[in-house]
Scaffold this motif. Structure first.
Motif, mmCIF file in Angstrom:
data_model
loop_
_atom_site.group_PDB
_atom_site.id
_atom_site.type_symbol
_atom_site.label_atom_id
_atom_site.label_comp_id
_atom_site.label_asym_id
_atom_site.label_seq_id
_atom_site.Cartn_x
_atom_site.Cartn_y
_atom_site.Cartn_z
ATOM 1 N N UNK A 201 0.849 -1.187 0.000
ATOM 2 C CA UNK A 201 0.000 0.000 0.000
ATOM 3 C C UNK A 201 0.887 1.241 0.000
ATOM 4 N N UNK A 202 0.839 1.983 -1.095
ATOM 5 C CA UNK A 202 1.745 3.124 -1.232
ATOM 6 C C UNK A 202 1.512 4.169 -0.152
ATOM 7 N N UNK A 203 0.251 4.393 0.230
ATOM 8 C CA UNK A 203 -0.007 5.415 1.246
ATOM 9 C C UNK A 203 0.712 5.071 2.547
ATOM 10 N N UNK A 207 3.762 7.403 3.856
ATOM 11 C CA UNK A 207 3.540 8.174 5.075
ATOM 12 C C UNK A 207 4.439 7.697 6.201
ATOM 13 N N UNK A 208 4.795 6.419 6.183
ATOM 14 C CA UNK A 208 5.564 5.880 7.294
ATOM 15 C C UNK A 208 7.055 6.190 7.180
ATOM 16 N N UNK A 209 7.584 6.039 5.966
ATOM 17 C CA UNK A 209 9.032 5.910 5.840
ATOM 18 C C UNK A 209 9.746 7.222 5.518
ATOM 19 N N UNK A 225 13.478 9.096 -0.935
ATOM 20 C CA UNK A 225 12.471 9.721 -0.092
ATOM 21 C C UNK A 225 11.149 9.674 -0.840
ATOM 22 N N UNK A 226 10.045 9.753 -0.107
ATOM 23 C CA UNK A 226 8.748 9.761 -0.787
ATOM 24 C C UNK A 226 8.697 10.835 -1.876
ATOM 25 N N UNK B 311 2.707 13.357 8.236
ATOM 26 C CA UNK B 311 3.005 12.266 7.310
ATOM 27 C C UNK B 311 3.093 12.880 5.917
ATOM 28 N N UNK B 312 4.182 12.611 5.217
ATOM 29 C CA UNK B 312 4.376 13.189 3.895
ATOM 30 C C UNK B 312 4.439 12.089 2.855
#
Lengths: 383, 371, 294
Positions: A201-203, A207-209, A225-226, B311-312
């Motif tokens: 799950x991409x979200x 959001x976590x990492x 990074x995201x 959260x990003x």
């Protein structure tokens, strides 16, 4: 807490019959994950992310390479001696024990003194917001509280070098997912455990990492990074896998100055053009060229002749966004507009050159000055 | 048309369904939206005839179907778990309901091939389900429901166990897949975003009651109750308690008055709704809480909250904050890295806000009322 | 719901009739005999609870009851732990699984009287493999003359015959435990004992309860095997309640006392089974109560 170094790591599951060569479940890779970092392994089912996680936890022994925790080789150590904690997809609690006894379980197994155990358990209960339920039987709890206990059995230990998560929110309701996710994030911010989180799950991953590792078919395609994954996906798979809907990928030609999608001119930024020219992409016929642009970066306007015309196939109202399904030449294209935006009847397209990426054989065409940690990526093995 | 009127169901004193009345038309997709244990599955079981309600009526195309055996109903069901016959090939799995119905061989073949084509299962027809991926297995289960040409198709969280991307793909295909059947299609989900992508009609369920039923988008934009708005918000709906004292609106927590320009449109709304409520709840969705630098009308008001965690995702930021003791989420476009504990200012347009009275009923301008 | 219930009663009516014909009516006949006396012919006299009093006061009954209880206790004490241990040791996957399952099922397929005969022959000192073998090793073994030897033979025979049942039940419970539980336990540093105590035992508790009940009832009613092997001897040392009962009813034709004794026997089994069941499900109920309480 520890840094994790995966050195020349690769894995093949044993062949069913001797002599047959089995393809890699996990292609050779070198990765260093920093102490206290939050990492996510993101990819579809069967991409090798769980294999990688199990290698780190010691449930699977890699067929090649070494696993180092803070420089110590732990490849041959069994799970119980690696001092890791793991939260599984389905909550694992010891049914007959109370919440507090569940948390005390890993400490009692290690023969700690009662006073120390009690203090650690009390602390962990507060951390998880379960103070009031210490004496309830674990099996009477809801799924999200059970997952908290699974996590708590890791948090309670002081010797934990990394906490691993294997799709921990699978069985949690959407509303509670938000809560559990932010609590996890807060715990990470406060205590700085090294955390590795496996998910499709991409979200959840984004959001976590701090750093997301995108995998497919046993290959790490990008670590970043995201924001880097969103803005500059190094591989078209990463572009389409991340984002909802994913990046538009359109077959194109390149004349050295700009790209053409079915004859429609698409401007590219100067840096990309010069790199592409430098690689001779404008003369090559064997390389498959594509442009990638995020639906969020596609804008449409009603003013004619300001850009290429495009056919509007459908408009889907998703509440927060309007999803426009368009067709440019013969290729489908999505655009994401904010809620309540006006949809022109005869839309013309606008691509921001800075957000328009060029891909040669699915790999991003980019300068060598890119500072993202991508040097270790070996994409050759990826078909 | 499937018609349920005042369905009640309780087992061992625990209420599963309470006064559920719904009219579901053929050819339309109907979504049951609600968290776990909200009654979605119980309702589906009643619709299927697996459970008999304690009271209430259930009719299909005008005929009562209460007490009619499940086997005799034209019914197809797909579950969250991938349920296929493990010993049969994909082809035989899809064909199984037709074999039971004793259809001619040619007819079976034609229907199976058609369903397989629609669900992209042609390359796997000779395989056993165990050799398929989760997505493919669920496609087989869907194909089996499809070939049956049932008049009632019940899908109980069919995509819940699938990969995120696969879910997106199947979600886009599903409505068109079943639309041609002219069946009553019911789809249960826990996710508001899934309901929005699927469209059709939505019934919001909470503790066995239907909070609201109507076209999905209409319900999303125009919820009747606080509970319906909460159920249909992801991230969760942000709420704050207000009090109306004379001609001013105050935050209940701090007794601080809202600026006149902000209060005016809200007070006008209350007046228009003909409400004399004093205790009010203001609700606003996460993406309507904007960065303070965003362009906004003069009526906009700002709030100051303490950041809990951010959260990003790379394109968006979920800023979780504490606003007057309530947990709030602001969904901001772009990357906004706010440190935990920081005080930040955010902007809200009153036009984006919902107001609810003490009973949780939404206050609307009179002319807006649908009924 | 009301309508449904009535129809449900209708559905179970045939079953009730069968139960009535096969169990209740014969039972009533026994009750009838137990309160009367006969001197042959068809003359019966009402004696009330006399037979019951006589049986309950008789030393013969007490001895038989004690022997039976001891036998059941020994059987449970051996077969349950042994069954669990074998189930734990059995492989979980691969070819060996089917081999083990077939091996385990074999003793269960042999009829009771055949089991008795096998062991009777097996243990004979003159021709039996076991008896002769032991004798040649210089061990003084003779189940027809030595009480201890007779008991040992019966217990070993029962363990051989019935432990498989416990194994199979426990094994079915063990294989249903998801792999992640074991993984989590390894990560938590759990010892082998802790894994058994906190994961395996709670998960196999239900099947274990069934195993204990079945083995208790079976061993408490054991008849055929001791009848074939020892015939209740040497002396009365292996005369269990069931054997005693048959001797009284068939051998001595004392229908009244035998009927009273069978009723007492029946009630004891019922009572003990109920006690076992209550004790073993009480843990479950605790959990349910704490669940309902929140």
């Amino acid at each position: 807490m520890a840094s994790i170094h995966l050195k020349g790591l690769a894995h093949r599951y044993p062949a069913a019959s001797s002599g047959a060569t089995v393809p890699y479940a996990l292609n050779p890779l070198d990765q260093v994950w920093d102490d206290g970092g939050a990492y996510a392994l993101l990819g579809p089912s069967g991409c090798g992310k769980t294999t990688l996680l199990n290698i780190i936890s010691g449930l699977v022994r890699p067929s090649e390479g070494r696993v180092l925790f803070d420089g110590d080789d732990v490849t041959d150590l069994p799970t119980e001696q690696r001092n890791i904690a793991q939260v599984f997809q389905f909550p694992v609690v010891y049914d007959t024990l109370s919440v507090a006894d569940n948390l005390a379980f890993p400490l009692r197994n290690r023969g700690l003194e009662k006073a120390i155990i009690d203090a650690r358990v009390a602390e962990t209960l507060v951390m998880l917001g379960l103070e009031g339920r210490a004496h309830e039987r674990a099996r009477s709890l809801s799924a999200d509280d059970k997952q908290k206990i699974s996590l708590g059995r890791g948090l309670v230990r002081t010797d934990v070098r990394a906490i691993l998560f294997d799709e921990p929110l699978t069985v949690i309701d959407p509303h509670l997912k938000w809560q559990l996710r932010t609590e996890l994030k807060k715990i990470h911010e406060r205590f700085g455990h090294t955390m590795i989180y496996v998910t499709h799950d991409q979200t959840e991953a984004l959001t976590f990492a701090d750093k997301v590792v995108v995998m497919d078919a046993g290959v790490i395609l990008q670590v970043g990074t995201p924001k880097a994954l969103f803005d500059r996906p190094r591989h078209t798979f990463v572009g389409t896998f991340i984002g909802s809907p994913g990046m538009n990928v359109l077959r194109c030609e390149f004349d050295g100055e700009q790209a053409f999608v079915d004859g429609v001119k698409i401007p590219l930024d100067a840096a990309t053009c010069s790199v592409a020219r430098g690689r001779g992409l404008h003369e090559s016929t064997s390389v498959r060229l594509e442009i990638g642009i995020r639906p969020e970066a596609v804008t449409v306007s009603g003013e004619p002749k300001t850009g290429p015309a495009v056919r509007l196939i459908a408009v889907e109202d998703l509440g927060r966004h309007l999803l426009l399904r368009l067709q440019l030449g013969s290729q489908p294209l999505c655009a994401l507009l904010p809620e309540g935006a006006e949809i022109p009847e005869q839309p013309t397209l606008h691509f921001d050159p800075a957000m328009t990426l060029l891909y040669a054989d699915s790999l991003l065409v980019e300068g060598t000055d890119d500072t993202e940690q991508t040097s270790a990526v070996r994409v050759e093995a990826y078909a | 048309m499937l018609k349920l009127s005042e369905i009640n169901l309780a087992v061992d004193g625990q209420r599963y369904l309470e006064d559920v009345s719904l009219e579901l038309k053929r050819g339309e997709l109907n979504i049951l939206l609600g968290p776990t244990l909200s009654g979605k599955t119980s309702l589906m079981r009643v619709m299927a005839g697996l459970d008999r309600p304690d009271s209430g009526a259930l009719s299909f195309d005008g005929e009562s179907v209460i007490g009619v055996a499940v086997q005799r109903r034209e019914l197809a069901m797909v579950y969250q778990q991938f349920i296929n016959y493990p010993s049969l090939t994909v082809y035989e799995n899809i064909a199984s309901p037709l074999r039971v119905a004793k259809l001619a061989k040619d007819e079976i073949d034609a229907r199976v091939m058609q369903a397989a084509a629609l669900l992209k299962l042609e390359p796997y027809l000779e395989r056993k389900p165990a050799n398929l991926s989760g997505g493919q297995q669920q496609r087989v289960a869907l194909a089996r429901a499809l070939v049956k040409r049932a008049s009632l198709v019940l899908l109980d969280e069919p995509l819940a166990n699938l990969d995120y991307k696969l879910r997106e793909e199947l979600r886009a295909e599903l409505p068109t897949l079943f639309a041609e059947l002219g069946a009553v299609l019911v789809y249960a989900t826990t996710e508001p975003s899934e309901a929005l992508v699927l469209g059709g009609n939505t019934a919001c369920l909470h503790e066995g009651r239907v909070e609201q039923f109507g076209p999905t988008l209409g319900l999303y934009r125009d919820p009747d109750t606080l509970m319906a708005a909460k159920l249909f918000s992801d991230p969760p709906l942000n709420t704050v308690a207000l009090q109306r004292i004379g001609n001013s609106l105050r935050y209940k927590e701090t007794d601080q008055a809202l600026a006149e320009s902000t209060a005016a449109p809200l007070l006008a709304l209350i007046e228009s709704a003909g409400s004399d409520a004093v205790e009010l709840t203001l609700g606003v969705r996460g993406h309507h809480v904007r960065d303070s630098s965003a362009q906004c009308s003069p009526a906009c008001f700002s709030i100051t909250g303490r950041v809990d965690v951010t959260e990003i995702t790379g394109s968006e930021s979920f800023v979780h904050l504490d606003f007057l003791g309530q947990p709030w989420v602001a969904l901001l476009d772009g990357v906004h890295a706010h440190a935990s504990g920081a005080e930040i200012e955010l902007t809200i347009d009153p036009a984006d806000c919902f107001l609810f009275d003490e009973s949780g009923a939404r206050l609307r301008k009179q002319c807006e009322r649908v009924n | 719901m009301k309508v449904q219930n009535n129809r449900a009663w209708l559905m179970v009516l045939p079953m009730l009739l069968i139960v009535a014909l096969s169990a209740i009516i014969p039972l009533m006949t026994v009750v009838n005999y137990s309160v009367q006396d006969t001197f042959g012919g068809n003359e019966f006299f009402w004696v009330g609870t006399e037979w019951f009093q006589e049986i309950l006061a008789s030393e013969r009954f007490h001895n038989a009851l004690q022997r039976t209880l001891l036998f059941s206790a020994l059987i449970l004490a051996i077969e349950i732990p042994l069954g669990i241990a074998i189930a734990l040791a059995m492989p979980r996957r691969g070819m060996a699984v089917s081999f083990c399952l077939v091996l385990m099922a074999l003793p269960l397929l042999i009829p009771w009287n055949v089991v008795g005969t096998i062991w009777q022959v097996f243990g004979r000192v003159d021709i039996g493999l076991l008896g002769h073998g032991l004798a040649s090793l210089g061990i003084d073994y003779n189940y027809t003359q030595d009480t201890l030897d007779a008991w040992l033979t019966l217990i070993v025979m029962d363990v051989w015959h019935w432990t498989s049942l416990v194994v199979l039940l426990c094994y079915s419970g063990l294989v249903s435990i998801p792999e992640v539980y074991y993984q989590a336990a390894r990560i938590d540093g759990a010892s082998r004992w802790a894994v058994f105590r906190f994961i395996q035992l709670p998960k196999i508790k239900r099947v274990l309860l069934i195993a204990v009940l079945l083995r208790f009832m079976d061993s408490f009613m054991i008849y055929t095997e001791p009848f074939v092997v020892t015939g209740g001897g040497p002396g009365n040392s292996t005369t269990f309640l069931s054997i005693d009962l048959v001797q009284m009813a068939v051998g001595q034709f004392d229908l009244g006392p035998a009927a009273a004794m069978s009723l007492i026997y029946f009630l004891i089994i019922l009572l003990l089974s109920w006690v076992f069941y209550t004790i073993m499900t009480s843990l479950d109920n605790d959990a349910a109560a704490s669940k309902g309480g929140q």
